[in-house]
Design a protein around this motif. Structure first.
Motif, PDB file in Angstrom:
ATOM      1  N   THR A 101       9.653  -8.244 -12.249  1.00  0.00           N
ATOM      2  CA  THR A 101       8.544  -7.423 -12.734  1.00  0.00           C
ATOM      3  C   THR A 101       7.250  -7.766 -12.016  1.00  0.00           C
ATOM      4  N   THR A 102       7.040  -9.050 -11.751  1.00  0.00           N
ATOM      5  CA  THR A 102       5.854  -9.466 -10.997  1.00  0.00           C
ATOM      6  C   THR A 102       5.875  -8.903  -9.584  1.00  0.00           C
ATOM      7  N   ILE A 103       7.061  -8.855  -8.983  1.00  0.00           N
ATOM      8  CA  ILE A 103       7.178  -8.290  -7.637  1.00  0.00           C
ATOM      9  C   ILE A 103       6.832  -6.800  -7.662  1.00  0.00           C
ATOM     10  N   ARG A 104       7.363  -6.054  -8.644  1.00  0.00           N
ATOM     11  CA  ARG A 104       7.100  -4.620  -8.710  1.00  0.00           C
ATOM     12  C   ARG A 104       5.625  -4.335  -8.984  1.00  0.00           C
ATOM     13  N   THR A 105       5.018  -5.124  -9.874  1.00  0.00           N
ATOM     14  CA  THR A 105       3.596  -4.918 -10.159  1.00  0.00           C
ATOM     15  C   THR A 105       2.742  -5.176  -8.927  1.00  0.00           C
ATOM     16  N   GLY A 106       3.035  -6.256  -8.227  1.00  0.00           N
ATOM     17  CA  GLY A 106       2.293  -6.541  -7.005  1.00  0.00           C
ATOM     18  C   GLY A 106       2.551  -5.517  -5.925  1.00  0.00           C
ATOM     19  N   TRP A 107       3.770  -5.009  -5.869  1.00  0.00           N
ATOM     20  CA  TRP A 107       4.091  -4.002  -4.854  1.00  0.00           C
ATOM     21  C   TRP A 107       3.314  -2.713  -5.098  1.00  0.00           C
ATOM     22  N   ASN A 108       3.234  -2.284  -6.360  1.00  0.00           N
ATOM     23  CA  ASN A 108       2.455  -1.091  -6.678  1.00  0.00           C
ATOM     24  C   ASN A 108       0.976  -1.278  -6.336  1.00  0.00           C
ATOM     25  N   ALA A 109       0.462  -2.485  -6.571  1.00  0.00           N
ATOM     26  CA  ALA A 109      -0.939  -2.738  -6.222  1.00  0.00           C
ATOM     27  C   ALA A 109      -1.142  -2.718  -4.710  1.00  0.00           C
ATOM     28  N   VAL A 110      -0.169  -3.243  -3.972  1.00  0.00           N
ATOM     29  CA  VAL A 110      -0.261  -3.211  -2.508  1.00  0.00           C
ATOM     30  C   VAL A 110      -0.202  -1.780  -1.996  1.00  0.00           C
ATOM     31  N   LEU A 111       0.664  -0.951  -2.587  1.00  0.00           N
ATOM     32  CA  LEU A 111       0.737   0.454  -2.194  1.00  0.00           C
ATOM     33  C   LEU A 111      -0.581   1.170  -2.466  1.00  0.00           C
ATOM     34  N   ALA A 112      -1.202   0.860  -3.596  1.00  0.00           N
ATOM     35  CA  ALA A 112      -2.499   1.468  -3.904  1.00  0.00           C
ATOM     36  C   ALA A 112      -3.557   1.045  -2.890  1.00  0.00           C
ATOM     37  N   ALA A 113      -3.518  -0.210  -2.466  1.00  0.00           N
ATOM     38  CA  ALA A 113      -4.469  -0.683  -1.459  1.00  0.00           C
ATOM     39  C   ALA A 113      -4.231  -0.003  -0.116  1.00  0.00           C
ATOM     40  N   ILE A 114      -2.969   0.214   0.230  1.00  0.00           N
ATOM     41  CA  ILE A 114      -2.650   0.905   1.490  1.00  0.00           C
ATOM     42  C   ILE A 114      -3.138   2.348   1.443  1.00  0.00           C
ATOM     43  N   ASP A 115      -2.916   3.044   0.309  1.00  0.00           N
ATOM     44  CA  ASP A 115      -3.368   4.425   0.175  1.00  0.00           C
ATOM     45  C   ASP A 115      -4.890   4.515   0.230  1.00  0.00           C
TER      46      ASP A 115
END
Length: 334
Positions: free
Chosen positions: A297-311
């Motif tokens: 879950t920590t990986i998925r939460t961080g991944w979504n935040a990274v995707l938001a930063a990329i966008d």
């Protein structure tokens, strides 16, 4: 006539060993010479014998002598309780390699016992020796460098000088000192990796580190995801392109504030996951979670935040490009 035709043996002043100068090379039958304790043939370059023990006296500095008068030996190191200036008594052989007889071995055994008893002047010295040995053991198990081992030993010495060992075990403070040295050097070694190597419970190690950090004022910088990416990339044996892209994403996460309030190891694992998706490698989240000691879950939460930063970064770049391509109005026109 060669000197070897008259003198069958010679004396090497650099080693203090009598050598045979009249020997011939077994390969080319050339004349064998001795230089610095090494017997070799100058014609074919064959090394016949090496002798590394120096029986000569230590060089002394006389009037007008420019030689270094210091004695040769191992350097001082804070990783040893006596800084490495100790005496070791042999067991079965003497300094020349000859085997000792039974009576001499018994005498040396008694000397070792007396030497061990007289080596410590107080209980403080015994605790320091035990702590330095524990630091060396943990540092060796983690594969740390000699400089980090010495830094951990210095942290343990400071803790003893500040009387922080009272009410705490030496093993816990030694393990906490190793973790403190890694944190001060910016090395991504979590305390979870050190706890299994300690000979005490993990909670005691955490409490000891908290005390060291508060009382000694350790200059421990906050960990960043960029410090964990190379470690995880090496463990997973990913390509150089994925490692480079993950580092770029980790730097972007720090710049955009994604890493703030999140576990840096989880953010680093999320960056590696995104980099693997972009490269088509497709790392599994559960594998990354086990490696980073976090939950999926920590990986998925961080991944979504990274995707938001990329966008957000892509949107900002697009807006900048559009603004740069629009013609500016001429002054006076509307």
């Amino acid at each position: 006539m060669q000197p070897g035709d008259v003198y069958e043996t010679g004396f090497d002043e650099s080693t203090g060993k009598t050598t045979s100068e009249s020997a011939t090379c077994p390969e080319c039958d050339g004349h064998v010479v001795t230089d610095g304790g090494e017997r070799h043939c100058p014609d074919c370059g064959l090394v016949i014998d090496e002798y590394h023990i120096d029986h000569g006296a230590t060089a002394r500095k006389g009037p007008g002598d420019e030689r270094d008068p210091r004695h040769i030996g191992s350097p001082r190191t804070p990783a040893r309780h006596d800084y490495g200036l100790t005496t070791e008594i042999g067991r079965t052989r003497d300094g020349t390699g000859r085997t000792l007889d039974g009576k001499t071995r018994q005498r040396f055994s008694r000397l070792r016992v007396q030497h061990r008893r007289a080596r410590h002047e107080s209980k403080r010295d015994r605790n320091l020796e035990q702590g330095c040995q524990e630091v060396s053991r943990i540092a060796g198990a983690l594969g740390l460098s000699r400089s980090l081992e010495e830094q951990a030993a210095m942290v343990f010495r400071r803790a003893q000088d500040e009387h922080l060992l009272r009410g705490r075990s030496i093993e816990a403070v030694a393990a906490a000192s190793v973790h403190a040295a890694c944190r001060c050097a910016g090395l991504p070694r979590s305390i979870s990796e050190i706890e299994p190597l300690a000979r005490v419970a993990g909670q005691r190690v955490r409490n000891a580190y908290r005390v060291l950090n508060d009382e000694l004022g350790l200059p421990t910088p906050p960990p960043t995801p960029t410090a964990f990416v190379p470690k995880y990339a090496s463990a997973l044996e990913v390509s150089t392109a994925i490692r480079k892209r993950a580092l770029e994403l980790a730097e972007l996460a720090v710049e955009r504030g994604v890493a703030s309030g999140r576990q840096p190891s989880g953010v680093a694992a999320a960056c590696l996951y995104q980099a693997s998706l972009e490269a088509g490698a497709g790392l599994v989240q559960t594998t990354l979670a086990d490696l980073a000691d976090v939950t999926p879950t920590t990986i998925r939460t961080g991944w979504n935040a990274v995707l938001a930063a990329i966008d957000a970064t892509d949107g900002a770049d697009s807006a900048t490009a559009d603004a740069g391509g629009t013609a500016s109005p001429v002054p006076g026109e509307r």
